[in-house]
Design an enzyme around this catalytic site. Structure first.
Site, mmCIF file in Angstrom:
data_model
loop_
_atom_site.group_PDB
_atom_site.id
_atom_site.type_symbol
_atom_site.label_atom_id
_atom_site.label_comp_id
_atom_site.label_asym_id
_atom_site.label_seq_id
_atom_site.Cartn_x
_atom_site.Cartn_y
_atom_site.Cartn_z
ATOM 1 N N ARG A 24 4.184 6.972 -2.848
ATOM 2 C CA ARG A 24 2.760 7.135 -3.147
ATOM 3 C C ARG A 24 2.119 8.096 -2.152
ATOM 4 O O ARG A 24 1.331 8.961 -2.531
ATOM 5 C CB ARG A 24 2.026 5.795 -3.044
ATOM 6 N N SER A 48 4.769 -9.698 -13.172
ATOM 7 C CA SER A 48 5.714 -8.717 -12.622
ATOM 8 C C SER A 48 5.811 -8.762 -11.103
ATOM 9 O O SER A 48 6.605 -8.021 -10.524
ATOM 10 C CB SER A 48 5.293 -7.303 -13.039
ATOM 11 N N GLU A 83 2.178 5.084 -11.931
ATOM 12 C CA GLU A 83 2.493 3.652 -11.908
ATOM 13 C C GLU A 83 1.640 3.010 -12.988
ATOM 14 O O GLU A 83 0.469 2.696 -12.771
ATOM 15 C CB GLU A 83 2.197 3.035 -10.533
ATOM 16 N N GLU A 130 2.759 28.932 10.671
ATOM 17 C CA GLU A 130 2.970 30.096 11.511
ATOM 18 C C GLU A 130 1.965 30.132 12.669
ATOM 19 O O GLU A 130 2.322 30.465 13.809
ATOM 20 C CB GLU A 130 2.832 31.379 10.679
ATOM 21 N N ALA A 133 8.485 -6.464 -16.538
ATOM 22 C CA ALA A 133 7.608 -7.637 -16.465
ATOM 23 C C ALA A 133 8.124 -8.669 -17.458
ATOM 24 O O ALA A 133 8.878 -8.343 -18.392
ATOM 25 C CB ALA A 133 6.169 -7.268 -16.795
ATOM 26 N N ASP A 173 -4.151 -6.348 -13.467
ATOM 27 C CA ASP A 173 -3.859 -6.629 -12.063
ATOM 28 C C ASP A 173 -5.034 -6.405 -11.110
ATOM 29 O O ASP A 173 -4.960 -6.839 -9.955
ATOM 30 C CB ASP A 173 -2.686 -5.763 -11.591
#
Length: 367
Positions: free
Chosen positions: A186, A170, A300, A47, A164, A202
């Site tokens: 994300r 994967s 995730e 606003e 995977a 990972d």
């Protein structure tokens, strides 16, 4: 109102933890006088941006109509009450897509406007534009109404449901187009959640990449035994300041005092959340994240943590990228118990189905 919704959409990656709001000010004939959307937390709301825009254009707003995608706020937070600013500017009418679920507002903004002589109204809650306004802020409504963030689980699988190979490989099952779209999801989240298994496997950064974003979502790590290596790459993504990226590590152990101290010195918040069986209390974790003003939580994680979240009924939405591949035996999207009857299945409904390059993106919610 549709134009105001388009402005709110522009704030999708920006306003966390505040709602994404757009405002358009018009003359009775529909001529646009000013428009804008809510800025970063602590900055002006939609606003105020629309009033400033009208002033910069040299347009007086006395007697004009303000179309807002959410009820103007009525409380002093990081900024002042928008309802008072609209009334002081001489706005004659305010149309809000819906009332604000925040208990500090919850109709008070419209009441104060009406008391100041401003005509006020809201859309029918079942209307398409009211639905769009709520969808834009589904996490904010979840936090205000349930005391929980809206939890969205993202998975990428083959056509036969494998996330995977059996050996854990994967990267990459889905296409670059699907992966880039995943980064956009994300970006809209207040925080990303993963498990220690994914971190050890990972060593990810867990950041938004491939696009320019005004902020990086906070990061939540579920780490029951405090196994996070001090050399983990994600620790290099910590920011400084209240609105910079935070890392919250939830654990169920009081061991490893030295590591806990080292992590805290690096800026990580180590939070005790013990549950049954030496695991983290996931429901308690979500309630704690809501207290930390997390609206949308983007998960995730590996199939074990995914399974735990699903079994406990903590997932609101599934974001599934389905690749046209068959992988055979591997790791499914979630570790779930063996069922003895089809009636025991978790029933989901398709909320949206879209193509992402050669892949299909499914957005599902509980039926």
């Amino acid at each position: 109102m549709q134009r105001a919704l388009e402005w709110a959409q522009q704030a999708l990656w920006l306003t966390s933890p505040n709602p994404r709001v757009g405002c358009v000010i018009t003359r009775p004939d529909g001529t646009v006088l000013g428009e804008g959307h809510t800025q970063r937390a602590g900055g002006p709301h939609a606003e105020i941006m629309a009033l400033r825009d009208a002033q910069q254009r040299g347009h007086p707003v006395q007697g004009a109509t303000a179309w807002v995608t959410l009820e103007p706020c009525a409380h002093q937070g990081r900024t002042g009450p928008c309802c008072d600013a609209l009334a002081a500017a001489g706005i004659g009418r305010v149309v809000a897509a819906m009332t604000d679920p925040n208990p500090q507002v919850a109709g008070q903004g419209l009441q104060r406007l009406a008391a100041a002589g401003v005509q006020v109204s809201t859309l029918d809650p079942s209307s398409e534009m009211a639905r769009q306004a709520r969808e834009l802020n589904i996490g904010f409504f979840s936090r205000m109404e349930r005391g929980l963030p809206w939890t969205r689980m993202k998975v990428a699988t083959s056509l036969d449901g494998q996330s995977a190979l059996a050996n854990g490989q994967s990267q990459w099952i889905t296409s670059p187009e699907a992966r880039q779209d995943g980064h956009a999801w994300r970006a809209r989240a207040c925080a990303l959640l993963t498990g220690i298994g994914t971190v050890l496997e990972d060593d990810p950064l867990f950041t938004v990449r491939g696009m320019t974003v005004p902020r990086q979502p906070h990061l939540v790590v579920v780490d029951s035994r405090l196994d996070l290596p001090l050399s983990a790459r994600l620790l290099k993504t910590l920011g400084e300041g209240d609105q910079a990226r935070q890392i919250w590590l939830y654990t169920a152990t009081t061991d490893h005092a030295d590591k806990r101290r080292s992590l805290e010195q690096m800026g990580v918040s180590v939070i005790d959340m013990p549950g049954a069986g030496g695991k983290v209390d996931l429901a308690g974790l979500l309630r704690d994240l809501a207290r930390r003003e997390i609206n949308e939580l983007h998960v995730e994680a590996g199939f074990k943590l995914n399974g735990s979240l699903i079994r406990e009924g903590l997932v609101d939405e599934w974001l599934v990228y389905l690749a046209p591949q068959l992988l055979g035996p591997g790791q499914g999207l979630a570790h779930l118990p063996v069922l003895s009857n089809l009636s025991e299945a978790i029933r989901l409904g398709f909320h949206a189905v879209d193509r992402m390059g050669p892949d299909v993106r499914l957005l599902l919610r509980r039926a």
